[in-house]
Design a protein around this motif. Structure first.
Motif, PDB file in Angstrom:
ATOM      1  N   GLN A  81      39.082  67.327  86.750  1.00 39.07           N
ATOM      2  CA  GLN A  81      38.367  67.224  88.018  1.00 39.07           C
ATOM      3  C   GLN A  81      37.242  68.241  88.022  1.00 39.07           C
ATOM      4  OE1 GLN A  81      40.006  68.505  91.961  1.00 39.07           O
ATOM      5  NE2 GLN A  81      39.875  66.307  92.372  1.00 39.07           N
ATOM      6  N   THR A  82      36.120  67.851  88.563  1.00 38.56           N
ATOM      7  CA  THR A  82      34.955  68.719  88.683  1.00 38.56           C
ATOM      8  C   THR A  82      34.696  68.970  90.165  1.00 38.56           C
ATOM      9  OG1 THR A  82      33.956  67.958  86.635  1.00 38.56           O
ATOM     10  CG2 THR A  82      32.483  68.871  88.267  1.00 38.56           C
ATOM     11  N   LEU A  83      34.360  70.214  90.478  1.00 40.88           N
ATOM     12  CA  LEU A  83      33.996  70.596  91.843  1.00 40.88           C
ATOM     13  C   LEU A  83      32.659  71.305  91.788  1.00 40.88           C
ATOM     14  CD1 LEU A  83      34.495  71.211  94.882  1.00 40.88           C
ATOM     15  CD2 LEU A  83      35.682  73.274  94.122  1.00 40.88           C
ATOM     16  N   TRP A  84      31.703  70.812  92.550  1.00 41.06           N
ATOM     17  CA  TRP A  84      30.414  71.477  92.712  1.00 41.06           C
ATOM     18  C   TRP A  84      30.341  71.929  94.158  1.00 41.06           C
ATOM     19  CZ3 TRP A  84      26.248  72.102  89.246  1.00 41.06           C
ATOM     20  CH2 TRP A  84      26.516  71.649  87.959  1.00 41.06           C
ATOM     21  N   ALA A 140      29.449  73.901 101.241  1.00 34.63           N
ATOM     22  CA  ALA A 140      29.514  72.456 101.046  1.00 34.63           C
ATOM     23  C   ALA A 140      29.978  72.205  99.624  1.00 34.63           C
ATOM     24  CB  ALA A 140      28.154  71.815 101.271  1.00 34.63           C
ATOM     25  N   GLY A 141      30.734  71.134  99.439  1.00 33.24           N
ATOM     26  CA  GLY A 141      31.212  70.820  98.107  1.00 33.24           C
ATOM     27  C   GLY A 141      31.484  69.346  97.927  1.00 33.24           C
ATOM     28  N   VAL A 142      31.524  68.945  96.664  1.00 36.41           N
ATOM     29  CA  VAL A 142      31.879  67.580  96.310  1.00 36.41           C
ATOM     30  C   VAL A 142      32.694  67.646  95.016  1.00 36.41           C
ATOM     31  CG1 VAL A 142      29.682  67.168  95.120  1.00 36.41           C
ATOM     32  CG2 VAL A 142      31.022  65.243  95.907  1.00 36.41           C
ATOM     33  N   ALA A 143      33.746  66.847  94.939  1.00 32.25           N
ATOM     34  CA  ALA A 143      34.629  66.842  93.772  1.00 32.25           C
ATOM     35  C   ALA A 143      34.917  65.411  93.352  1.00 32.25           C
ATOM     36  CB  ALA A 143      35.931  67.561  94.093  1.00 32.25           C
ATOM     37  N   TRP A 144      35.212  65.249  92.054  1.00 32.69           N
ATOM     38  CA  TRP A 144      35.556  63.933  91.528  1.00 32.69           C
ATOM     39  C   TRP A 144      36.358  64.104  90.253  1.00 32.69           C
ATOM     40  CZ3 TRP A 144      30.796  66.129  91.644  1.00 32.69           C
ATOM     41  CH2 TRP A 144      30.206  66.434  90.430  1.00 32.69           C
ATOM     42  N   ASP A 145      37.105  63.072  89.906  1.00 28.02           N
ATOM     43  CA  ASP A 145      37.871  63.044  88.664  1.00 28.02           C
ATOM     44  C   ASP A 145      37.000  62.481  87.554  1.00 28.02           C
ATOM     45  OD1 ASP A 145      40.171  63.977  89.956  1.00 28.02           O
ATOM     46  OD2 ASP A 145      40.833  61.950  90.450  1.00 28.02           O
TER      47      ASP A 145
END
Length: 84
Positions: free
Chosen positions: A3-6, A15-20
């Motif tokens: 998983q990545t989190l920016w 603020a953030g966005v994450a995805w597998d």
């Protein structure tokens, strides 16, 4: 697979966005599901109304497409264990 989190800070807060992501052949990495982004961002249209989930996912995918996340994941995968 991972998983990545920016994330980032603004005058309005964090603020953030994450995805597998998943490893593909030849060392490529790809999002598992472009519609399954997790975020605390809220998108508004020009009238100030909150965008529907599908419209928000389109906006998020546009943002993710501009990030160099694949290079960062590939570097982390190549790093010796315990150094990333």
């Amino acid at each position: 697979m991972g998983q990545t989190l920016w994330s980032g800070e603004s005058e309005l807060g964090a603020a953030g966005v994450a995805w597998d992501w998943v490893c593909m052949p030849y060392g490529m990495v790809s999002m598992v599901d472009p519609m399954a982004l997790v975020t605390n961002l809220q998108f508004l249209n020009r009238a100030g109304e909150v965008l529907a989930p599908l419209e928000s996912a389109i906006q998020l995918n546009g943002i993710v497409h501009t990030l160099p996340w694949q290079q960062h994941v590939q570097l982390a995968l190549q790093a010796p264990a315990g150094s990333a």
